[in-house]
Enzyme design. Structure first.
Site, mmCIF file in Angstrom:
data_model
loop_
_atom_site.group_PDB
_atom_site.id
_atom_site.type_symbol
_atom_site.label_atom_id
_atom_site.label_comp_id
_atom_site.label_asym_id
_atom_site.label_seq_id
_atom_site.Cartn_x
_atom_site.Cartn_y
_atom_site.Cartn_z
ATOM 1 N N HIS A 66 -11.696 5.700 -26.361
ATOM 2 C CA HIS A 66 -12.485 5.663 -25.118
ATOM 3 C C HIS A 66 -11.832 6.544 -24.046
ATOM 4 C CE1 HIS A 66 -15.019 3.290 -22.134
ATOM 5 N NE2 HIS A 66 -14.111 3.855 -21.342
ATOM 6 N N GLU A 67 -10.523 6.368 -23.861
ATOM 7 C CA GLU A 67 -9.821 7.141 -22.838
ATOM 8 C C GLU A 67 -9.696 8.609 -23.223
ATOM 9 O OE1 GLU A 67 -9.071 6.141 -19.864
ATOM 10 O OE2 GLU A 67 -9.839 4.147 -20.328
ATOM 11 N N HIS A 70 -12.796 10.413 -22.205
ATOM 12 C CA HIS A 70 -12.731 10.778 -20.778
ATOM 13 C C HIS A 70 -11.873 12.026 -20.581
ATOM 14 C CE1 HIS A 70 -14.833 7.337 -19.258
ATOM 15 N NE2 HIS A 70 -13.909 6.461 -19.600
ATOM 16 N N ASP A 165 -16.486 2.831 -15.244
ATOM 17 C CA ASP A 165 -17.187 4.094 -15.458
ATOM 18 C C ASP A 165 -18.553 4.107 -14.784
ATOM 19 O OD1 ASP A 165 -15.035 4.928 -17.015
ATOM 20 O OD2 ASP A 165 -15.897 4.100 -18.840
#
Length: 380
Positions: A66-67, A70, A165
């Site tokens: 997930h990170e 980003h 987010d």
């Protein structure tokens, strides 16, 4: 957030774990393990705990993905990514600045939940395949749990309040609509504080009703509200110092320390009756060039017996690039990565020589004085 354990780099991005990750693995693993006997009875608790911790570790890898999503999108939009750190409540991508355009910010924000949703679908497919193939019931159960958790992660992160987010997306939309980044930050921050309080209230109600897992939601709500308040404060500071240059607030002709001294020589100078009252000093070379900074705390960590033979250079810390400024630099880099009292200094250079410094008090004093001259309420 500082990483406790460095794992290496992915795509050139440093990856680390905060110590609280190990607590998270045990907590999540234990929760999963308690529910596994209903799926596959008859095994010992050790086996359930092992599968639970394996599932928790896989979920942490999902958080890392997930990170990373980003971070990779941020780099494609020209935003520097310094590091990714996993901790008790998820992951943190440390950016070297803010996105330059609303569309870039929205793209960076959407990348994480989209990745989690894709992972959720992949784990769900894996659970279906494992069950159809007659695989172990525990494997099917853990894969199904990972599918649910990744979907929950995607949905939760899309809630409309910073630092989630969804809050970044709201910020991007308002920024594009109003054309004012700081005003959008205050609005998204206020939404985040309200959201955090709602989450904490729901968790507290659950805990009072005997559902102790509600305490986790209280913790998450507190974190969301606190982080949102911090971002609102940062936006307020940004609006107050807009247009101010470093040269307007720096301390000129600061006390500097020669790099060739020993630690004992500097300690003796700082404990003399006429010693400077500062706590952090720029360290310079023979021609006045910046070598780094050293604080009294750095010196105190050297054992007294070793100070006469310890070169000052060995305890001098490098100054991050965003804290090496010129007199005409804006103050924004100091808001994106705040200085720590008693440890950090921003150093102002000209032709390679140190001409000034900016400490946390200089920045705070500027914000307060500018606040006296403006009505922030009119900007809300």
């Amino acid at each position: 957030m500082r990483a406790t354990v460095r794992l290496g780099r992915i795509g050139g991005i440093p990856i680390g774990l905060h110590w609280s990750v190990f607590v998270a693995v045990l907590l999540i693993g234990s929760v999963v393990a308690v529910n596994l006997p209903g799926v596959a009875p008859g095994l010992g608790f050790g086996a359930y705990l092992l599968w639970g911790c394996a599932g928790a570790a896989a979920f942490l890898l999902s958080l890392l993905a997930h990170e990373l999503a980003h971070a990779l999108v941020a780099r494609r939009t020209g935003t520097e990514v310094r590091a990714i750190t996993l901790w008790l409540l998820g992951g943190v991508s440390e950016l070297g600045g803010q996105p330059k355009r609303p569309a870039a910010e929205a793209g960076i924000a959407f990348a994480g939940p989209l990745t989690s949703a894709v992972l959720g679908a992949a784990f769900a497919a894996g659970a279906v395949v494992a069950e159809a193939a007659g695989g172990p019931d525990l494997l099917t159960a853990v894969l199904a749990w990972l599918a649910v958790m990744n979907v929950v992660l995607a949905v939760f992160n899309l809630l409309p309040g910073t630092p989630l987010d969804g809050g970044r997306v709201v910020h991007a939309l308002l920024w594009g609509l109003w054309g004012d980044r700081d005003r959008a930050s205050r609005a998204a921050g206020s939404a985040g504080q309200v959201l955090g309080l709602i989450l904490a209230g729901i968790g507290l109600f659950q805990a009072l009703d005997g559902r102790w897992d509600g305490l986790w939601l209280v913790l998450v709500g507190w974190f969301v509200a606190s982080a949102a308040a911090g971002e609102s404060a940062r936006a307020l500071m940004g609006s107050r110092v807009a247009g101010v240059q470093v040269g307007e607030i720096m301390t000129r002709r600061p006390v500097t320390v020669p790099a060739w001294l020993s630690v004992q020589q500097l300690v003796s100078a700082l404990t003399a009756p006429d010693a400077p009252r500062h706590r952090v000093f720029p360290v310079v070379g023979a021609t006045g060039e910046l070598v780094g900074v050293v604080s009294q705390g750095d010196l105190a960590r050297v054992p007294a017996a070793d100070r006469p033979t310890t070169p000052l250079r060995t305890v001098t810390r490098a100054v991050p690039g965003e804290w090496v400024l010129t007199a005409d630099s804006p103050l924004d880099p100091l808001l994106d990565r705040p200085l720590t009292h008693g440890r950090d200094l921003a150093v102002v250079v000209e032709d390679g020589a140190v001409i000034g410094v900016v400490g946390p008090d200089d920045l705070a004093r500027t914000v307060e004085r500018r606040g006296l001259l403006t009505d922030d309420r009119a900007k809300r």
